[in-house]
Structures are given as C-alpha cells and as structure tokens.
Motif scaffolding. Structure first.
Motif, short mmCIF file in Angstrom:
data_model
loop_
_atom_site.label_atom_id
_atom_site.label_comp_id
_atom_site.label_asym_id
_atom_site.label_seq_id
_atom_site.Cartn_x
_atom_site.Cartn_y
_atom_site.Cartn_z
N ARG B 272 -7.45 -12.23 -7.14
CA ARG B 272 -7.20 -13.60 -7.85
C ARG B 272 -6.50 -14.41 -6.85
N SER B 273 -6.50 -14.35 -5.65
CA SER B 273 -5.48 -15.01 -4.78
C SER B 273 -6.13 -15.29 -3.60
N PHE B 274 -5.59 -16.57 -2.86
CA PHE B 274 -6.23 -16.59 -1.49
C PHE B 274 -5.63 -15.95 -0.19
N GLN B 275 -4.29 -15.38 -0.68
CA GLN B 275 -3.56 -14.75 0.56
C GLN B 275 -4.30 -13.54 1.04
N PRO B 276 -4.73 -12.48 0.15
CA PRO B 276 -5.34 -11.42 0.70
C PRO B 276 -6.53 -11.65 1.65
N LEU B 277 -7.39 -12.69 1.39
CA LEU B 277 -8.29 -13.14 2.09
C LEU B 277 -7.75 -13.71 3.57
N ALA B 278 -7.20 -14.46 3.48
CA ALA B 278 -6.32 -15.06 4.58
C ALA B 278 -6.03 -13.68 5.60
N LEU B 279 -5.14 -12.97 4.80
CA LEU B 279 -4.61 -11.95 5.92
C LEU B 279 -5.80 -11.06 6.19
N SER B 280 -6.72 -10.56 5.41
CA SER B 280 -7.70 -9.68 5.92
C SER B 280 -8.27 -10.28 7.22
N LEU B 281 -8.60 -11.66 7.07
CA LEU B 281 -9.04 -12.43 8.38
C LEU B 281 -8.37 -12.19 9.57
N LEU B 282 -7.08 -12.23 9.29
CA LEU B 282 -6.24 -12.17 10.32
C LEU B 282 -6.29 -10.83 11.05
N TYR B 320 -8.30 -1.37 5.70
CA TYR B 320 -6.95 -1.19 5.69
C TYR B 320 -6.17 -2.32 4.94
N ALA B 321 -6.40 -3.48 5.16
CA ALA B 321 -6.07 -4.80 4.20
C ALA B 321 -6.09 -4.44 2.88
N PHE B 322 -7.46 -3.99 2.44
CA PHE B 322 -7.47 -3.73 0.89
C PHE B 322 -6.57 -2.88 0.38
N HIS B 323 -6.43 -1.62 1.29
CA HIS B 323 -5.36 -0.59 1.05
C HIS B 323 -3.84 -1.22 0.59
N TYR B 324 -3.66 -2.21 1.61
CA TYR B 324 -2.08 -2.64 1.60
C TYR B 324 -2.30 -3.54 0.35
N PHE B 325 -3.29 -4.50 0.02
CA PHE B 325 -3.22 -5.47 -1.18
C PHE B 325 -3.35 -4.65 -2.50
N CYS B 326 -4.02 -3.56 -2.50
CA CYS B 326 -4.13 -2.83 -3.75
C CYS B 326 -2.83 -2.29 -4.10
N GLU B 327 -1.85 -2.06 -3.10
CA GLU B 327 -0.51 -1.61 -3.26
C GLU B 327 0.22 -2.73 -4.04
N ARG B 328 -0.27 -3.78 -4.30
CA ARG B 328 0.54 -4.99 -5.13
C ARG B 328 0.08 -4.64 -6.53
N PHE B 329 -0.95 -3.64 -6.62
CA PHE B 329 -1.00 -3.42 -8.27
C PHE B 329 0.04 -2.70 -8.58
N ARG B 341 4.73 1.30 3.59
CA ARG B 341 4.94 2.37 3.54
C ARG B 341 4.33 3.25 2.93
N ALA B 342 3.83 2.88 1.76
CA ALA B 342 3.02 3.60 0.95
C ALA B 342 1.61 3.93 1.57
N ILE B 343 0.92 3.28 2.35
CA ILE B 343 -0.29 3.30 2.96
C ILE B 343 -0.20 3.76 4.45
N ARG B 344 1.18 3.78 4.93
CA ARG B 344 1.22 4.09 6.27
C ARG B 344 0.51 5.65 6.69
N ALA B 716 -5.76 3.84 -4.58
CA ALA B 716 -6.52 4.35 -3.13
C ALA B 716 -7.99 4.32 -3.69
N MET B 717 -8.10 4.70 -4.76
CA MET B 717 -9.78 4.71 -5.14
C MET B 717 -10.36 3.09 -5.19
N LEU B 718 -9.35 2.31 -5.83
CA LEU B 718 -9.77 1.12 -6.03
C LEU B 718 -10.07 0.47 -4.55
N ALA B 719 -8.99 0.42 -3.70
CA ALA B 719 -9.19 0.15 -2.46
C ALA B 719 -10.49 0.76 -1.48
#
Lengths: 191, 774
Positions: B272-282, B320-329, B341-344, B716-719
């Motif tokens: 529900r945010s634009f930021q994850p999409l923009a950063l994934s594209l990066l 990789y980006a999905f795993h990062y943003f799933c950490e925002r949950f 750090r959590a996904i490193r 991790a499962m969601l990502a």
C-alpha cells in the motif's frame, strides 16, 4: 499488261498450315576468317513447328542435331556429344526461333522484329534481319534471307566477319506425323 | 560498514554507467544470432574452423527476385532496388554476371593449360581409346549452324578442348538466364530478375536488421508506386533474424506489460505504498547496469539470449527488495538499518551461492554460458549492494500497520510442512509428487533437432521456397569438407572422393556433386590428361586441321606448367566454385564439396569415415549436435554448481544441514523436467538452461526459510510468496510465446519456481534455528 509483264510479281512465300511440317535438304558453307576454304556440309532437315528442328548432317560424316524449345543436342553414332541450354545462351533461342519461322514461311514476326518488310528482287524476296532486342547477346550480327516459295538461302553473318551460308532445296510440306516419321526413318541412314 | 557499502555501490554504479556510455556510443551491440553463443562444435578443430568460416559466408547473403510481366520493367525495378540497397549501405551487390574483362582474363588463364584440362567424360573416352569421338565432336560443333566456336577459337584450339571443358565443368541446375546484363527467369508469363548481394553489416545485429528492413520496405513501396504490379520475393538471414527479434520484442512487450501491471498491483495490494515499487525498480536497474557493464567490458557485444536470461536472473533482485520491505511488517523495529540487518544473512548466503554457481558456469569454454554467468553474477552483486546499503538511506518509513492477514496466509504453506495435523496430507503430497515425477521421467523425450526447435515464419519460408523453385537453386543440406596441407593435396583427395561419389550418383543416392577439382584438376591429374591428349589426340591433329581447312603449325604448344588454384582470385573463379574454397591458413587448406539431391546419408557418412581428411557436414545436424552438447554440458555444470554450493553451505549448516537446505532447489530442478514431460513437452537445451534459474531462485527461497526464525519466519514466507508471484508473472507468462525457445524457458520456470516455492519451507529447521547472523 505490258507493265505487268515487264515486272512480274512474285507470289507470296508459302506458309505452313495448322498440322503441317516441312522437310528438305541443306548445304552449308562456313566461311571462317583466314581459313583456306569454306567448311562444307550437307544433309537433311525436318521442321516440326513448335516442337523441334532436326538437322541431320550426312557429309562429311553422319551426325544429328535436335533443337527444341529448351536447347540443342548433338549426337554422334547414337551418343550425345553436346548439349547446349538456351537458359545459358538465350541468344541462340532467338536464332532457333528465327530459323523455325523462316523455314515455315511465317515471316510476319520476323518483319516486325527487323522493322522492315520482305523486299521483292529477281522473282524472289529478300530480308535483312537485324533484330532490335533488349539486352540479348546474339550469336550473329545479321541474317540475309533469300526466299522463293520456301526459304532458299540464309546467310548468317557474325560480328567478327565469319559467315555461314545455308542453301535449302527439295522442301516438302506434309502432315506433322509424316515428317516426324520421315525424321525417325532418316536415322537409319547412319552408316 | 553501511557507509562504506554505499560508497562502494556508488563507485561501482558510476563505473558501470561510464562503461555502458562508452560501449553504447554506436547503439546497443545486441547480437541475435543464437548460433554465435553456442560453443564450438564437437568436430575436429579443422572442421570447426572451416564451419565457422563457411557460416559467416552463408549468412551474409541477400537474395531478391523482382517480378513483372514485362522484362524491361522487371529489370529496371531490380536495378533500382539494387542501387538503393547499395547506396543505403545495406548490401554490396554481387557481380553475378561476370563482365567481359573477367571472362577474357579467365580464358587467358585457362587457355595455355587446355590440354591438361579434360572433363570427366572426355577423360574416360580417351582412356578407353575412343579419341575419334572427340575429333568428330569438334567437327560436329564446328559445322553446327548454332555453333559457339568462331574462327579465332577454332584456329587456336581446333579440337575445341577448352570450350568443352568449360561447358562440362560449369554445367549447373540454375534456371536463371543471362539477359541484358542481369540474371532472369521467365515463369508463367512473368519475368523475375535477380538482385543478389553481400550484406554490408552483421545480419544478426539488431540495429542493422532494423535499418535493412526499413530501407527494403521503403524501396519496395517506391517500386510498387513507380512500376505498379511488381512482385518481390526475398530471402536472407537478415530477414529471419529481424523477424525473430520483432516477434520476441512484440511478445516481450505484451507479456512484459501484463507482468509489470501484475507486479505493480501486487506491490500496492501488499505494501500500500509507492516507495517499495520505486526502490525495487532501483535495485533492478542497478542490477541490469552492473550486468550490462561487465558483459560489455569483457565481451564487447551482448547476446540476445544472454540478455533475456541474465535479466531474468537479475529479477531475483526484486526478491531481495521484497525481503527488505517485508521487514517493515515487523512492528518491533522501525530502524531501516535493522531491516537490512535482519535479511543480511539470507541475502548474503543466497548471493554467494548463486555467484559460486555462476562462476562454475563461467569456467566452461562456452561463450554463451560465460556471458550469462558474468551478466548474472555482476548484476546480482549490484542488486545486493542496492538493497543492503542504499535502501536504508532512502527508506525513512515507519513500519506497516497492516498486513497481518497476508503474513498469516503465507504461513499456511509453512504449516502444511511442519504441523502434525497435516502429516498424512504431506506424505500423500510427496507420494503423488514422486509418482508424477516417475511417470514424467519415463516420458521425457530429448529433442535437439534444430529444425524442430526453430519456429521460422511461414511467409519468409514460402518466399525462400519460391526463389529456390524459380531460380532452380537446389537445397543443399549436406556437403563434405576435404582437408589437406596444401591446395594440390586437397584437389587430389577430392579426385579420389569423386570416384566414390560418381558411384553414388549412378545408383541414385545423390543427385549431383560439385568440387573445385572439377574446374582446376590436381597437378597429377593435369599431367595425366596432357599425356592422354599428346598420345591419343594429337596424332589426329594434322588430318583434322586439313578437314576444316587450316594449314598452319600445331596451335597446341607444350604448356607452361600446370594450372593451380592459387592463380584464381575470388573474382575470376566462377561463382559455382568460389564458395567451395572455404578455409586456408599455412598448413591447412579446406575445400567444400557440395552435394544435392541427397536421398540417403548413411553411405556418405561411410565415405567420410574412410579418411580423416574428409568430413560430412550438415549444418542442421551439426547445430543439433551442438545444441545436444550444450544441453548435456549445462546439466553437468549444474551438478558441479550444486557440489560447489554444498561445500560452501556446509561451512554454515554442516554437511547434512547443507543438503537439507539444497533439497527444495534440487527437488524442483529434478522434478520440473519430469512434470513438463507429462504435458508432452520435449526436453531441450532451452529447458536445461532454465534449470539454472530454478537452481538460483530455489536456493534463495530455501536459505531465507533456513535463516528465518520466530516471527521473522512469517515475513520470510510472505517475501518468498511475493517473489514467486512476481517471478511467475514475469517468466511464467513466457509460456504463451510462439517462439519455441522462450516458450520452453517460460514453461520450465512456471513449473520449477512453483515447485521450489512449495518445497522451500522444508529447508527450515525449527529445532535448530539460525540465531547467529552471518
């Protein structure tokens, strides 16, 4: 009447009808530049219109040449020694068609190609045939025809000065089947 | 550490952009020639070199027939078209009609050697003592009212040896006739005039293909406007290549649009945010920039398949980006650095495993695999740096307040594998999977036949066939290569081979053959011919000359040596033979022997086995063999990659633990070909290549499961779930492609990635969770 008698009008050359063919004899003299004498040959010919011209040389020795729509084949003692395709030498196709038209009395297309008409001369007709063709390399510079009831003489003049003079005689018109049978029978003349 | 990571990322990104900018000054050097990325064939080295040399000759041709009922119109249109194509630098026109000076120089070259140049038929007659036939033939030809021989020729060669030799050795099946300085054929009251040229560019270069197509289409339009009822038939690798690229581009555009929409919807739905999409594209853009730069730096050009496949692997960067943003949950931590750090650990292990696998691939001598490996390894590394060291700087967002239902839903699969309540269903599922895999394994059919793998456009094939029929060009599917240390040795080998080929021709196994020695015999053969002519024909010369009225000295003086192939340039060697001169370096000379009307290849293969200097070549068979070799090597390297990764993962999980982590990926790699076999799909080298992607993605899914514990397991499962959906959207849809290679790629990914996602939770170890970060 007096005038007509002084300038006798030659009747038009004969034209082969549908289903007719012609055969006769020929004598050919090849005049090659710087050769001691002309090379002579003679024999019979059989023209089966739109099918083949069979040229059977009997002197100086027996050989047979069949010229059809695709090319020519020369045979010696029953075996083919030369094959020439008109695809490779399309200029020869024009010479073959010209010989067929002239031997069968079909002068109109030749007149059109030459851009001139048969000229009456000494109770005969003549035609100088120097066709205008688009890009074809022809095996001759021009042809001179002499015509009575049939074609009597053709002179094939090459660009280097060589020339062939072929004189025809004893022409006979007959149904295609008869001329074809005669051509087959003529093969037996081979020694 | 984070700051250093960011600096390294920026330095690498700037370098990558500089390299790309430098290399792309003249456009993207994209090569669509799939053959170029294949390894050298398994044949002997000399055969491989000769094949490569010949391949580059063959694919550079462009052939067009311009048709119109009027010859002059067809000719003018053909000349106009040729002029336009040459002016726009699409082709360099081939001089199909040797000009007068070329013919004269050819005659001058051959003339002194005419007594050593005998056609096979004449040679047989002389050897059989039937020299009188040759004497009489000359006379017949001289007497003919339709004679090719003029006074000059007869005087210099009274037996007409040279014209008969040229006629016998250059006889061909082409229906094209020479007329008005063009080659033309008349069919059904329509004239077709030939335009032929060598392409001025690489037929597999995308830029050249588009330009060639544009110029050709514009020229065609102009001709139609100017001359009306013009028919144009064309063929050439450039048209096939351009069509293949356009089709791939159209399909990729359509499928890509659907998958992009799907991924955007998925992002908004879950985050529900634009930021994850923009950063994934990066992350994706950084990955592609890294992959492209390194590949262009080392290879100079980029293979289309390497780009498609490599970009696919970089698609992992979205994971990789999905795993990062799933950490925002994770409500417990709002610091972006903590998310990284959590996904490193999982990310690092996934990256190292994939890179190790690709390094293994890069060590093979296969140019295509090397490009893919390099592109993927460098691209993934850039994506990794982006996610771990750039995302935390750009991400200032607080934890998501929603998502509980997604997290719970994601755990259903995990629970299926680990809850006691589902034990019997698990066993049933595994049992069914094994049965399906077993049944599929029995139905696997390997297909390397390039003729079936190619999906050539029917309209272009029909045009090529029409050209073949009109021009009388036979489809030469097979040929021999003959090798020697010098040209004369090759010519002698050809003459020995001709004895066998003559027998095969007489028995109808082949229609005809053509070899250079038919035009330039070996030295030994020319000396034999000279001896035959001197001994048998010359005694008849005086009489023959007298018959035709020539009274001079013999025009046949002793020749000056023999004719050699080195005396010919490509310009004066007749076109029928010039393409047979395939390869020449000091010590190795290779000629081709073309075969047409081949009805049975077995006797030809036997002939090739008789000598190590003769090889039977079929481009289609050879390519198929290469595809097969490529498939096998890819599978072997996949096994090696697993072994290398096993060693690496054993350092963290122990020997058995590492195997447990690898099982989901290996299971998917083994089962995917079996399951697609159940759908009636063959197993080709394209499927084998797709398994590399399943290998890498499967390891990632498993590693994230293994590294996650406690509440993080849900994230991790969601990502992993999001990664699977995006991968299936991006690649699974390729199954719909009409291009066989892309379809095979898509269907393998569809089945393989689904399997690896389903099996991945088994990599977790609930009793021994990984609590220590890497």
């Amino acid at each position: 009447m007096i005038i007509l008698a002084a300038f006798p009008v030659r009747s038009a050359p004969l034209i082969l009808g549908e289903g007719e063919a012609v055969m006769g004899r020929f004598v050919q003299a090849r005049y090659l530049r710087d050769f001691d004498r002309p090379i002579l040959s003679e024999g019979e010919f059989f023209l089966l219109p739109k099918s083949a011209l069979i040229w059977q040389t009997e002197k100086p020795f027996f050989s047979r040449m069949v010229i059809d729509e695709d090319g020519l084949s020369q045979g010696l003692k029953g075996a083919e020694v030369t094959r020439l395709s008109f695809k490779q030498f399309p200029g020869f196709k024009l010479l073959r068609d010209t010989l067929e038209n002239s031997l069968s009395g079909n002068w109109t297309p030749l007149e059109e190609m030459a851009g001139t008409k048969l000229l009456p001369a000494d109770e005969k007709y003549t035609l100088r045939f120097s066709p205008k063709t688009s890009g074809l390399t022809l095996p001759f510079a021009y042809l001179n025809f002499e015509i009575g009831d049939f074609l009597e003489t053709v002179e094939i003049v090459k660009s280097n000065g060589d020339r062939d003079v072929i004189t025809f005689s004893d022409q006979k018109v007959a149904p295609v089947a008869d001329v074809s049978a005669a051509a087959d029978a003529a093969k037996e003349k081979q020694p | 550490m984070n700051r250093a990571g960011l600096m390294i990322y920026l330095a690498l990104l700037c370098s990558a952009m500089a390299i790309i900018g430098w290399r792309l000054q003249d456009g993207l050097p994209l090569d669509t020639n799939i053959v170029a990325m294949l390894p050298q064939s398994e044949e002997a080295e000399w055969v491989a070199r000769a094949e490569a040399a010949e391949r580059s000759q063959g694919s550079n041709q462009l052939i067009v027939l311009v048709g119109h009922p009027d010859f002059e119109t067809a000719r003018t249109a053909a000349l106009d078209l040729g002029k336009t194509l040459e002016e726009k630098r699409i082709v360099n026109l081939t001089q199909d009609q040797p000009d007068q000076s070329t013919l004269v120089s050819l005659n001058e070259l051959l003339f002194p050697h005419r007594t050593g140049l005998l056609g096979e038929g004449d040679r047989r007659l002389l050897s059989a003592g039937q020299e009188q036939v040759l004497v009489d033939r000359a006379l017949v030809q001289i007497l003919s009212p339709l004679s090719l021989a003029d006074a000059e020729m007869i005087r210099r060669d009274p037996f007409l040896l040279l014209p008969n030799y040229i006629a016998a050795s250059t006889e061909n099946t082409s229906k094209l006739q020479s007329r008005a300085n063009v080659l033309a054929v008349e069919e059904n009251e329509k004239w077709f005039v030939l335009v032929r040229g060598e392409l001025a560019g690489n037929p597999f270069d995308k830029g050249f293909q588009s330009r060639a197509r544009k110029v050709f289409d514009e020229a065609e339009d102009k001709l139609e406007k100017r001359h009306g009822d013009i028919q144009i038939l064309k063929t050439g690798a450039v048209f096939y290549g351009e069509h293949a690229y356009r089709q791939a581009e159209d399909e990729a555009g359509f499928i890509g649009m659907i998958s992009l929409l799907g991924i955007i919807i998925l992002n908004f739905l879950v985050f529900r945010s634009f930021q994850p999409l923009a950063l994934s594209l990066l992350a994706i853009a950084s990955g592609i920039a890294g992959g492209l730069a390194v590949t262009l730096l080392f290879f100079g050009t980029l293979q289309l398949l390497a780009l498609v496949f490599g970009a696919g692997l970089i698609g992992i960067s979205v994971d990789y980006a999905f795993h990062y943003f799933c950490e925002r949950f994770n409500q417990a931590s709002s610091a972006p650095a903590a998310r990284a750090r959590a996904i490193r650990s999982g990310l690092t292990l996934g990256l190292v495993s994939s890179v190790l696998g690709f390094i293994t691939l890069a060590l093979t001598p296969f140019p295509g695999l090397q490009q893919i490996a390099l592109f993927s390894a460098s691209g993934l590394t850039m994506a990794y740096l982006t996610v771990l060291y750039v995302f935390p700087y750009l991400d200032r967002a607080t934890p998501f307040r929603h998502g509980e239902k997604y997290l719970n839903f994601s755990m259903l699969l995990h629970d299926f594998w680990w809850k006691d309540a589902t034990r019997k269903w698990r066993w049933l599922f595994v049992f069914l999977l094994i049965i399906a895999g077993g049944l599929g394994a029995m139905r696997i059919t390997v297909d390397d036949d390039v003729r079936r793998l190619q999906s050539l456009p029917q309209d272009l094939q029909a045009e090529e066939q029409a050209i073949r029929i009109l021009a009388g060009i036979e489809n030469q599917t097979h040929r021999f290569f003959v090798r020697g240390s010098n040209p004369d040795e090759v010519l002698q080998s050809e003459e020995a081979l001709a004895l066998d080929l003559e027998a095969l021709r007489a028995s109808g196994i082949i229609g005809s053959y053509r070899m250079i020695s038919q035009f330039v015999p070996s030295k030994a053969r020319q000396l034999e011919n000279q001896a035959l002519v001197d001994e048998l024909l010359m005694p008849h010369l005086a009489e023959h000359m007298q018959t035709i009225g020539l009274s001079r000295l013999s025009p046949y003086q002793q020749g000056e040596g023999v004719l050699t192939i080195d005396q010919f340039t490509d310009a004066n060697l007749p076109g029928l033979f010039s393409h047979l001169r395939v390869y020449k370096t000091p010590g190795i000379v290779v000629h081709a022997v073309s075969l047409s009307g081949v009805n049975d290849t077995a006797p030809l293969a036997k002939l090739a086995e008789k000598s190590e200097n003769v090889a039977l070549i079929s481009q289609a068979d050879s390519l198929s063999k290469t595809f097969g070799a490529y498939r096998v090597r890819a599978l072997i390297m996949l096994a090696v990659a697993y072994a290398v990764v096993w060693v690496f993962l054993s350092l963290r999980y122990g020997i058995l633990g590492a195997i447990k982590v690898m099982i989901p990926s290996m299971g998917a790699v083994i089962l995917a070909p079996c399951l697609i076999a159940l759908m009636g799909e063959p197993f080709t080298f394209f499927n084998a290549m797709s398994l590399m992607l399943i290998f890498a993605i499967g390891l990632d899914y498993a590693l994230f499961n293994r590294e996650a514990s406690g509440k993080r397991q849900r994230r991790a499962m969601l990502a992993n779930g999001l990664s699977t959906i995006s991968t299936l959207l991006a690649f699974g849809l390729l199954t719909l492609s009409d291009t066989f290679a892309i379809h095979a790629f898509g269907i393998t990914i569809l089945v393989g990635i689904t399997l690896t996602y389903i099996l991945a939770p088994r990599a977790a170890d609930l009793e021994n969770p990984m609590t220590e970060p890497l």
